[in-house]
Scaffold this motif. Structure first.
Motif, PDB file in Angstrom:
ATOM      1  N   VAL A  91       0.858  -1.177   0.000  1.00 42.48           N
ATOM      2  CA  VAL A  91       0.000   0.000   0.000  1.00 42.48           C
ATOM      3  C   VAL A  91       0.896   1.230   0.000  1.00 42.48           C
ATOM      4  O   VAL A  91       1.791   1.367   0.837  1.00 42.48           O
ATOM      5  CB  VAL A  91      -0.925   0.024   1.225  1.00 42.48           C
ATOM      6  CG1 VAL A  91      -1.827   1.255   1.194  1.00 42.48           C
ATOM      7  CG2 VAL A  91      -1.770  -1.239   1.283  1.00 42.48           C
ATOM      8  N   SER A  92       0.661   2.119  -0.942  1.00 43.22           N
ATOM      9  CA  SER A  92       1.480   3.321  -1.075  1.00 43.22           C
ATOM     10  C   SER A  92       1.043   4.376  -0.053  1.00 43.22           C
ATOM     11  O   SER A  92      -0.148   4.629   0.119  1.00 43.22           O
ATOM     12  CB  SER A  92       1.365   3.889  -2.493  1.00 43.22           C
ATOM     13  OG  SER A  92       2.068   5.113  -2.594  1.00 43.22           O
ATOM     14  N   VAL A  93       2.033   4.989   0.598  1.00 50.16           N
ATOM     15  CA  VAL A  93       1.796   6.114   1.507  1.00 50.16           C
ATOM     16  C   VAL A  93       2.325   7.359   0.803  1.00 50.16           C
ATOM     17  O   VAL A  93       3.535   7.482   0.571  1.00 50.16           O
ATOM     18  CB  VAL A  93       2.500   5.892   2.853  1.00 50.16           C
ATOM     19  CG1 VAL A  93       2.251   7.083   3.777  1.00 50.16           C
ATOM     20  CG2 VAL A  93       2.022   4.601   3.500  1.00 50.16           C
ATOM     21  N   PRO A  94       1.483   8.316   0.429  1.00 51.76           N
ATOM     22  CA  PRO A  94       1.930   9.474  -0.355  1.00 51.76           C
ATOM     23  C   PRO A  94       3.055  10.261   0.295  1.00 51.76           C
ATOM     24  O   PRO A  94       3.938  10.768  -0.396  1.00 51.76           O
ATOM     25  CB  PRO A  94       0.656  10.317  -0.495  1.00 51.76           C
ATOM     26  CG  PRO A  94      -0.468   9.351  -0.299  1.00 51.76           C
ATOM     27  CD  PRO A  94       0.027   8.340   0.667  1.00 51.76           C
ATOM     28  N   SER A  95       3.031  10.396   1.619  1.00 56.51           N
ATOM     29  CA  SER A  95       4.082  11.134   2.315  1.00 56.51           C
ATOM     30  C   SER A  95       4.299  10.492   3.678  1.00 56.51           C
ATOM     31  O   SER A  95       3.407   9.827   4.230  1.00 56.51           O
ATOM     32  CB  SER A  95       3.717  12.610   2.482  1.00 56.51           C
ATOM     33  OG  SER A  95       2.571  12.745   3.309  1.00 56.51           O
ATOM     34  N   ILE A  96       5.499  10.700   4.218  1.00 57.81           N
ATOM     35  CA  ILE A  96       5.837  10.085   5.501  1.00 57.81           C
ATOM     36  C   ILE A  96       4.913  10.611   6.598  1.00 57.81           C
ATOM     37  O   ILE A  96       4.540   9.875   7.517  1.00 57.81           O
ATOM     38  CB  ILE A  96       7.319  10.363   5.828  1.00 57.81           C
ATOM     39  CG1 ILE A  96       8.212   9.686   4.782  1.00 57.81           C
ATOM     40  CG2 ILE A  96       7.665   9.874   7.220  1.00 57.81           C
ATOM     41  CD1 ILE A  96       9.689   9.964   4.972  1.00 57.81           C
ATOM     42  N   GLU A  97       4.514  11.879   6.515  1.00 54.99           N
ATOM     43  CA  GLU A  97       3.663  12.455   7.549  1.00 54.99           C
ATOM     44  C   GLU A  97       2.304  11.777   7.620  1.00 54.99           C
ATOM     45  O   GLU A  97       1.630  11.818   8.670  1.00 54.99           O
ATOM     46  CB  GLU A  97       3.469  13.959   7.300  1.00 54.99           C
ATOM     47  CG  GLU A  97       4.705  14.814   7.570  1.00 54.99           C
ATOM     48  CD  GLU A  97       5.787  14.636   6.504  1.00 54.99           C
ATOM     49  OE1 GLU A  97       5.452  14.072   5.424  1.00 54.99           O
ATOM     50  OE2 GLU A  97       6.933  15.029   6.749  1.00 54.99           O
ATOM     51  N   ARG A  98       1.891  11.143   6.545  1.00 56.73           N
ATOM     52  CA  ARG A  98       0.588  10.482   6.532  1.00 56.73           C
ATOM     53  C   ARG A  98       0.667   9.025   6.965  1.00 56.73           C
ATOM     54  O   ARG A  98      -0.352   8.316   6.947  1.00 56.73           O
ATOM     55  CB  ARG A  98      -0.030  10.573   5.134  1.00 56.73           C
ATOM     56  CG  ARG A  98      -0.434  11.978   4.725  1.00 56.73           C
ATOM     57  CD  ARG A  98      -1.165  11.962   3.398  1.00 56.73           C
ATOM     58  NE  ARG A  98      -2.350  11.116   3.453  1.00 56.73           N
ATOM     59  CZ  ARG A  98      -3.127  10.834   2.410  1.00 56.73           C
ATOM     60  NH1 ARG A  98      -2.828  11.348   1.213  1.00 56.73           N
ATOM     61  NH2 ARG A  98      -4.195  10.062   2.518  1.00 56.73           N
ATOM     62  N   LEU A  99       1.848   8.587   7.385  1.00 56.28           N
ATOM     63  CA  LEU A  99       2.011   7.179   7.749  1.00 56.28           C
ATOM     64  C   LEU A  99       1.105   6.763   8.904  1.00 56.28           C
ATOM     65  O   LEU A  99       0.404   5.740   8.809  1.00 56.28           O
ATOM     66  CB  LEU A  99       3.484   6.900   8.077  1.00 56.28           C
ATOM     67  CG  LEU A  99       3.841   5.447   8.418  1.00 56.28           C
ATOM     68  CD1 LEU A  99       3.485   4.521   7.274  1.00 56.28           C
ATOM     69  CD2 LEU A  99       5.320   5.337   8.768  1.00 56.28           C
ATOM     70  N   PRO A 100       1.052   7.508  10.051  1.00 52.23           N
ATOM     71  CA  PRO A 100       0.129   7.086  11.125  1.00 52.23           C
ATOM     72  C   PRO A 100      -1.331   7.082  10.698  1.00 52.23           C
ATOM     73  O   PRO A 100      -2.091   6.185  11.077  1.00 52.23           O
ATOM     74  CB  PRO A 100       0.392   8.113  12.238  1.00 52.23           C
ATOM     75  CG  PRO A 100       1.749   8.670  11.952  1.00 52.23           C
ATOM     76  CD  PRO A 100       1.864   8.667  10.459  1.00 52.23           C
ATOM     77  N   GLY A 101      -1.724   8.084   9.893  1.00 54.15           N
ATOM     78  CA  GLY A 101      -3.106   8.124   9.439  1.00 54.15           C
ATOM     79  C   GLY A 101      -3.457   6.965   8.537  1.00 54.15           C
ATOM     80  O   GLY A 101      -4.548   6.394   8.637  1.00 54.15           O
ATOM     81  N   MET A 102      -2.549   6.599   7.638  1.00 51.36           N
ATOM     82  CA  MET A 102      -2.805   5.463   6.757  1.00 51.36           C
ATOM     83  C   MET A 102      -2.886   4.168   7.548  1.00 51.36           C
ATOM     84  O   MET A 102      -3.738   3.303   7.274  1.00 51.36           O
ATOM     85  CB  MET A 102      -1.714   5.384   5.696  1.00 51.36           C
ATOM     86  CG  MET A 102      -1.782   6.465   4.636  1.00 51.36           C
ATOM     87  SD  MET A 102      -3.235   6.303   3.558  1.00 51.36           S
ATOM     88  CE  MET A 102      -2.872   4.756   2.734  1.00 51.36           C
TER      89      MET A 102
END
Length: 593
Positions: free
Chosen positions: A112-123
């Motif tokens: 699963v692609s995470v667009p940015s590192i900052e969105r990692l917890p949200g994803m």
């Protein structure tokens, strides 16, 4: 945590709150108010859980949720982030990043692609909200390609952001395994080095790629290719014809690993508040096409610093998808961290422990106050009862202390018969021994007896009662006796003594008999009129032996002719009268009612 678990915790918290409220020493109105407040909190938690679940689930679009495997999917699920991670998903470089495929499923796992590192917890939270069964299958893959970073500052910023976001995930009781993957582009004239699986003409998608991995902190590399995992030396000896090319490849991979050791590994090993978990593995794969390479990258600067030569920038290719490290998925632990159910169970246990501590503390305090109060009442009564004073004030203090003891024992008896209240329960009630002591103290109490002083004699003139020389009462003597004997009362322990006296006229024997007969006549009248038993009387006749005046004058002789009636204390006298019959009635009035 799933919506069901969050709501279950909210209901469990509400039940514990109600149990604690029932134990606390509150009035009914206060308990009702506290229960209403607990109900409001449970309702708010229920609605917030629904809102949080909807918000997390909304992080994934409807199409992405449909593209995800079902909840029964049991293969590894990898969250891929990093600057070069988009090349694992985008088939066309001309496609906008927002429109690129965010999911890639292979026979070994799901990426699963995470667009940015900052969105990692949200994803991660969104995936768990959509697929709570995947908690033990998830991991994070960080793609780190040195040829795509223009400066070390940018690289260090990404690493710091990664460690911070991983610490955020860890604070949410979710520990995701981390692995670092890097890609290196082959030279323009590279050949297929003896079934390595990559050539300039073939992308990594055709055939399995060769992965060099440093696993679980081991210093030596392993080569994973075509389902095998061997050491570098064994891999070189597998194809004698390609030994030289494989040796060159191994040297290049070790140089790449040296760069990782120097520039990347320290960010995961240094102590700090946001220290990330150590990666499960560092893996490097050589690919024929690596997009988005930059001139003057950190890789070029590092090679120049080590060799003094500036490496040539290899031309990237627009097409192709980078290979995914399926061969490394077996390294991932399948059960990492606490499951959502276990975490909810731990939270529920801690809530129960907290509620039990509050309830036990309250019960212990209430029992201590009860024992202290009853003990103080006992000591106060004992101190008052030990005083030698017997005046009216001392008796009032003693009666007041006794009344308090009666209230205490009535309260303790109710607890004994019907059970102690919940505020004193939980196995901490210890007032039963005090109840027995209070009863003993009350049983030893003796009510003060009313002291009756022996009054002076009632003196009757015989001329008003008898004719001269006669012992028979005159008819008009009744009213005289009633008026004279109004203060004489029969009571247990007191003897009514009737004494007759005469003057000195006549013989002594006749006077003695006459005085005794007159005393007996008065006794008989009193007994007949008051219904008093004979044990209450004593009749005496003294004749002229006890004069109170001179017998030489008529006035003195008249004073000596008398009948005296007095009360004398004597044990056992009037025993047939009931001691609890109340105040004695004057004997002169008993027969006239």
């Amino acid at each position: 945590m799933t919506l069901k678990l969050m709501r279950a915790l909210a209901l469990w918290s509400g039940c514990l709150a109600l149990m604690v409220i029932s134990v606390l020493p509150l009035s009914l109105s206060a308990q009702a108010l506290a229960a209403f407040g607990a109900l409001i909190l449970v309702t708010g938690s229920w609605l917030l859980a629904k809102r949080r679940s909807s918000r997390l689930g909304g992080s994934l679009t409807l199409d992405e949720c449909r593209a995800l495997p079902g909840g029964e999917y049991r293969l590894p699920v990898v969250l891929v982030c990093g600057q070069g991670s988009s090349a694992l998903f985008a088939a066309d470089r001309g496609v906008d990043l927002a429109e690129q495929t965010a999911l890639r499923t292979t026979a070994s796992g799901c990426y699963v692609s995470v667009p940015s590192i900052e969105r990692l917890p949200g994803m991660a939270a969104a995936l768990l909200a959509a697929r709570p069964q995947w908690r033990a299958q998830m991991s994070v893959m960080f793609v780190m390609n040195p040829a795509q970073h223009a400066g070390s500052t940018e690289l260090e910023g990404q690493l710091r952001a990664l460690t911070h976001q991983l610490s955020v995930i860890r604070r949410r009781a979710l520990t995701l395994p981390l692995w670092v993957v890097s890609y290196q582009q082959a030279s323009q004239d590279a050949r297929d080095v003896g079934a390595t699986g990559f050539s300039r003409e073939e992308g990594g998608a055709n055939g399995e790629s060769v992965w060099f991995s440093w696993e679980n902190g081991q210093p030596s590399a392993r080569v994973r290719h075509n389902g095998t995992c061997v050491s570098v030396e064994d891999w070189q000896r597998q194809e004698p014809a390609a030994l030289t090319d494989r040796m060159q490849l191994a040297v290049q991979m070790h140089a790449h690993a040296a760069w990782l050791e120097q520039c990347v590994v320290p960010h995961f090993t240094h102590p700090g508040r946001h220290r990330a978990p150590l990666p499960v593995t560092y893996a490097i794969c050589r690919v024929p096409r690596l997009p988005e390479q930059v001139s003057g990258s950190v890789w070029q600067h590092w090679i120049q610093a080590k060799t003094g030569l500036l490496p040539t920038l290899l031309a990237g290719h627009a097409g192709g998808v980078l290979p995914v490290p399926d061969a490394l998925l077996e390294l991932l632990p399948r059960h990492t961290g606490n499951s959502a159910t276990r975490r909810a169970g731990v939270i529920g246990i801690w809530l129960a422990v907290f509620a039990a501590v509050v309830a036990m503390s309250s019960s212990a305090r209430q029992n201590t106050l009860l024992i202290r109060q009853v003990g103080d009442d006992l000591r106060r009564y004992a101190s008052i009862n030990e005083t030698a004073r017997d005046d009216q004030q001392a008796r009032a203090l003693r009666e007041a202390a006794l009344t308090v003891l009666h209230d205490d024992v009535r309260r303790l008896d109710d607890y004994y018969r019907y059970g102690e209240p919940r505020s004193l329960g939980l196995g901490l009630y210890r007032a039963e021994q005090l109840r027995i002591r209070v009863w003993h103290a009350i049983g030893r109490y003796r009510a003060p007896t009313q002291s009756v002083q022996a009054s002076g004699p009632v003196r009757l003139d015989t001329l008003s009662l008898f004719n001269i020389g006669s012992a028979e009462l005159k008819a008009e003597s009744t009213q005289v006796l009633i008026n004279a004997l109004v203060g004489i009362k029969a009571r247990p322990g007191w003897l009514i003594v009737v004494t007759g006296h005469t003057d000195a006229t006549g013989s002594a024997e006749q006077n003695l008999r006459l005085s005794r007969d007159r005393a007996a006549s008065v006794r008989d009248w009193m007994q007949r009129m008051g219904g008093i038993p004979g044990s209450c009387f004593a009749v005496q006749g003294y004749g002229a032996s006890q004069p109170i005046a001179s017998n030489d004058t008529e006035q003195g002789r008249r004073a000596n002719r008398r009948v005296d009636i007095r009360l004398v204390p004597e044990e056992g006298a009037c025993g047939s009268l009931s001691a609890g019959a109340g105040p004695a009635t004057p004997v002169a009035f008993r027969g006239t009612r």
